[in-house]
Design a protein around this motif. Structure first.
Motif, mmCIF file in Angstrom:
data_model
loop_
_atom_site.group_PDB
_atom_site.id
_atom_site.type_symbol
_atom_site.label_atom_id
_atom_site.label_comp_id
_atom_site.label_asym_id
_atom_site.label_seq_id
_atom_site.Cartn_x
_atom_site.Cartn_y
_atom_site.Cartn_z
ATOM 1 N N ASP A 237 51.223 80.327 3.165
ATOM 2 C CA ASP A 237 51.486 78.889 3.072
ATOM 3 C C ASP A 237 52.776 78.666 2.276
ATOM 4 O OD1 ASP A 237 50.829 79.315 0.451
ATOM 5 O OD2 ASP A 237 48.922 78.267 0.507
ATOM 6 N N ARG A 331 42.534 78.380 -2.926
ATOM 7 C CA ARG A 331 42.133 79.347 -1.901
ATOM 8 C C ARG A 331 42.159 80.790 -2.432
ATOM 9 N NH1 ARG A 331 46.141 80.862 2.781
ATOM 10 N NH2 ARG A 331 46.753 78.733 3.176
ATOM 11 N N TYR A 335 39.055 83.380 -2.114
ATOM 12 C CA TYR A 335 39.185 84.707 -1.502
ATOM 13 C C TYR A 335 38.815 85.787 -2.519
ATOM 14 C CZ TYR A 335 42.154 82.653 2.204
ATOM 15 O OH TYR A 335 42.657 81.925 3.231
ATOM 16 N N THR B 17 28.473 83.295 5.890
ATOM 17 C CA THR B 17 28.846 81.873 5.932
ATOM 18 C C THR B 17 30.353 81.731 5.753
ATOM 19 O OG1 THR B 17 26.766 81.502 4.816
ATOM 20 C CG2 THR B 17 28.218 79.606 4.994
ATOM 21 N N THR B 20 32.123 82.760 8.869
ATOM 22 C CA THR B 20 31.920 81.757 9.925
ATOM 23 C C THR B 20 32.824 80.555 9.681
ATOM 24 O OG1 THR B 20 29.635 82.487 9.897
ATOM 25 C CG2 THR B 20 30.106 80.527 11.182
ATOM 26 N N CYS B 21 32.842 80.076 8.408
ATOM 27 C CA CYS B 21 33.675 78.907 8.078
ATOM 28 C C CYS B 21 35.138 79.212 8.394
ATOM 29 C CB CYS B 21 33.569 78.548 6.598
ATOM 30 S SG CYS B 21 31.995 77.844 6.192
ATOM 31 N N LEU B 22 35.587 80.392 7.983
ATOM 32 C CA LEU B 22 36.999 80.739 8.205
ATOM 33 C C LEU B 22 37.329 80.770 9.691
ATOM 34 C CD1 LEU B 22 37.910 83.537 5.652
ATOM 35 C CD2 LEU B 22 38.856 81.251 5.834
ATOM 36 N N VAL B 24 35.747 79.199 12.119
ATOM 37 C CA VAL B 24 35.708 77.828 12.657
ATOM 38 C C VAL B 24 36.993 77.082 12.279
ATOM 39 C CG1 VAL B 24 34.526 75.607 12.454
ATOM 40 C CG2 VAL B 24 33.208 77.701 12.748
ATOM 41 N N ILE B 25 37.404 77.208 11.006
ATOM 42 C CA ILE B 25 38.634 76.528 10.563
ATOM 43 C C ILE B 25 39.828 77.045 11.371
ATOM 44 C CG2 ILE B 25 40.253 76.246 8.632
ATOM 45 C CD1 ILE B 25 37.811 76.366 6.756
ATOM 46 N N ALA B 26 39.874 78.388 11.551
ATOM 47 C CA ALA B 26 41.007 78.980 12.273
ATOM 48 C C ALA B 26 41.036 78.486 13.718
ATOM 49 C CB ALA B 26 40.911 80.499 12.240
ATOM 50 N N ARG B 28 39.737 75.677 14.907
ATOM 51 C CA ARG B 28 40.068 74.245 14.953
ATOM 52 C C ARG B 28 41.546 73.999 14.697
ATOM 53 N NH1 ARG B 28 35.012 71.312 12.544
ATOM 54 N NH2 ARG B 28 33.607 71.762 14.261
ATOM 55 N N ASN B 29 42.176 74.902 13.917
ATOM 56 C CA ASN B 29 43.587 74.705 13.580
ATOM 57 C C ASN B 29 44.512 75.601 14.388
ATOM 58 O OD1 ASN B 29 43.642 72.788 11.175
ATOM 59 N ND2 ASN B 29 42.013 74.233 10.689
#
Ligand code: SF4
Ligand code: SF4
Lengths: 475, 42
Positions: A237, A331, A335, B17, B20-22, B24-26, B28-29
């Motif tokens: 980023d 973030r 991580y 989890t 999965t979140c990562l 889904v975010i990836a 969607r973006n």
């Protein structure tokens, strides 16, 4: 009609410099570069090559430091031996290392690609070194490539490609030594190719692939094929430290004598040294592998001009735009914690679970118990696997069992050869008058040397105790 | 030992989890897809 292959290509943001308009590969000849980052990269690369080659030779707990024994389905990793049953641990290992790599990438961008990736290490510090040594600097190499075929050119190219093939074969053997132990690899090498056809085919195909990649495909692998390169690009980023050009300081470009111009003199040194053929002054691009060659190239020019170095430098987008730099951000904490969690579970399970032996008790098929006039018997099957490289003595006993329970038969102690597995029956008995109903038993399997103990719980089953102890009806 | 297994199970749930979140975010973006035009002239 095929388009003519251009002699040179000007980097731009709309196309890949190393791919010609007709889709063919535009072969780059990056110029030589010297400087502090180049020196440090060379040192790191040499150390890494030593590590890659040495790993299968270093012995820890009787096995090579890293030995993925696919044939015997055993995976030795720094003294820890994992069998397929332990592979769930790998989820935590991959998650832990994966999230920690996310941290590194979020902070330092594609540092992995430029400094530590085996592909870059072998390409930049082995194959390009050989090429530079045999064919000379970039202009000499360009001249050789453009020259018509002559006996001299054929000889030069044959020697170069021959050395590339030998190097590719050596790397393929190093790779194979992670999967086949060194003594076995040595015996394979002495035997004919058809004696170990699978190993021979793997090495042959790998040599061909490595030769093609390192000798001809080169940067195209990073640009077009490497999934990790893409993933890293997605993890950066505006606060990630990348390699960038200080536009505010460099623009407008002009001659060194022009005092109204910025610091960039448009000498193209940074472009000429780039192994992926991009112009870093166009901003961060997907092709950039973070090799830092352009930093050293530009620093060299700035030093000659007596201007401050760092026109091209390691900095974040924010830093390059003159804003406040920010290393620690939410973030990173997320991580880091996830990575730490994965590695904690890995260490705990490695400590508690991944022992030098595995042992499992299961009930034998058939009736759940046998009743004799004097005793009740339960039959189990014990599977023991010696993961170590030396024979082990095993002893099986009941741990803290209620009075009267004991293991019968001769098989309570036995020797198991290195890396061998056996299944043997275990019979537990209890005298009828000591039996008071089903109980949980703990069976202890103890292995020496190594003092490894596995305790397995199992249920001892029998008839309804009231039915046994009731007085027989009087006739 | 039981506590260890509870910790391992919780860690597993948390990490799954997080992955999965990562993902889904990836997804969607994901960057816009650029259609490849066959009539494009080089
Ligand atoms: S732009 Fe610079 S850091 Fe990036 S690949 Fe080219 S030379 Fe290396
Ligand atoms: S090496 Fe430095 S001065 Fe030369 S073109 Fe690149 S950025 Fe400009």
């Amino acid at each position: 009609m095929p388009l003519p292959t251009p002699k040179s290509r000007k980097p731009n943001l709309d196309s890949v410099t190393t791919i010609n308009p007709d889709g063919s590969h535009f072969i780059l000849h990056p110029a030589d570069v010297h400087g502090r980052f180049t020196t440090w990269r060379r040192i790191v690369a040499i150390l890494l090559i030593v590590v890659y080659v040495a790993m299968p030779w270093i012995q820890i707990n009787g096995a090579p430091a890293i030995f993925l024994d696919v044939e015997m389905r055993r995976f030795h990793i720094f003294g820890l031996t994992l069998v397929p049953q332990d592979l769930w641990v790998m989820f935590f290992a991959i998650s832990g290392l994966g999230f920690l790599l996310f941290v590194v990438t979020a902070v330092l961008g594609r540092i992995w690609c430029g400094w530590a990736c085996p592909y870059t290490v072998f390409l930049e510090h082995v194959f390009r070194v050989v090429e530079r040594w045999l064919d000379g600097d970039a202009p000499a190499r360009r001249k050789l490539a453009a020259a018509p075929w002559s006996p001299r050119k054929i000889l030069k190219v044959s020697i170069r490609e021959g050395i590339y093939l030998i190097l590719a074969a050596l790397i393929a053997h190093v790779f194979l030594s992670y999967f086949v132990s060194i003594p076995r690899l040595y015996s394979f090498m002495q035997a004919g190719p058809f004696d170990h056809l699978t190993a021979f085919t793997s090495v042959f195909l790998l040599t061909a692939a490595l030769y093609f990649c390192f000798a001809h495909f080169r940067e195209q692998f990073c640009i077009l094929m490497c999934p990790y390169g893409r993933l890293q690009s997605a993890l950066t980023d505006d606060d990630t430290i990348i390699i960038g050009y200080d536009e505010a300081r460099g623009e407008p470009r002009g001659k060194a004598t022009d005092l109204t111009a910025g610091h960039c003199i448009d000498c193209m040194r940074c472009v000429n040294v780039c192994p992926t053929g991009i112009d870093i002054r166009n901003g961060l691009q997907l092709e950039c592998i973070g090799c830092s060659a352009c930093i050293d190239a530009c620093d060299e020019i700035m030093t000659k001009l007596d201007r401050p170095t760092g026109l091209v430098r390691y900095d974040s987008m924010r830093g390059l735009a003159g804003q406040k730099r920010r290393i620690l951000r939410p973030r990173l904490y997320a991580y880091f914690l996830l990575g730490l969690l994965g590695l904690t579970v890995l260490s705990l399970t490695a400590f508690f679970r991944a022992k030098p032996i595995t042992a499992e008790i299961s009930r034998m098929r058939g009736p759940s118990f046998f009743q004799d006039p004097a005793v009740i018997r339960n039959h189990y099957q014990l599977r023991v696997f010696n993961k170590r490289n030396q024979p082990m003595n095993f002893e099986i006993k009941l741990k803290d069992a209620p009075v009267g329970y004991e293991i019968t038969g001769s098989g309570q102690t036995f020797v198991l050869e290195a890396l061998k597995e056996i299944a043997r029956p275990v019979v537990v008995v209890v005298p009828l008058d000591a039996y008071t109903g089903p109980v949980m038993l703990e069976i202890e399997i103890h292995g020496q040397p190594g003092n490894a103990t596995v305790i397995q719980e199992t249920k001892f089953l029998g008839p309804n105790p009231n039915a046994i102890h009731r007085e027989p009806p009087t006739p | 030992m039981k506590r260890l297994w509870i910790f391992v199970s919780l860690a597993f749930i948390l990490l799954v989890t997080a992955w999965t979140c990562l993902i889904v975010i990836a997804v969607r973006n994901a960057p816009e897809t650029v259609p490849v035009s066959s009539s494009q002239k080089p």
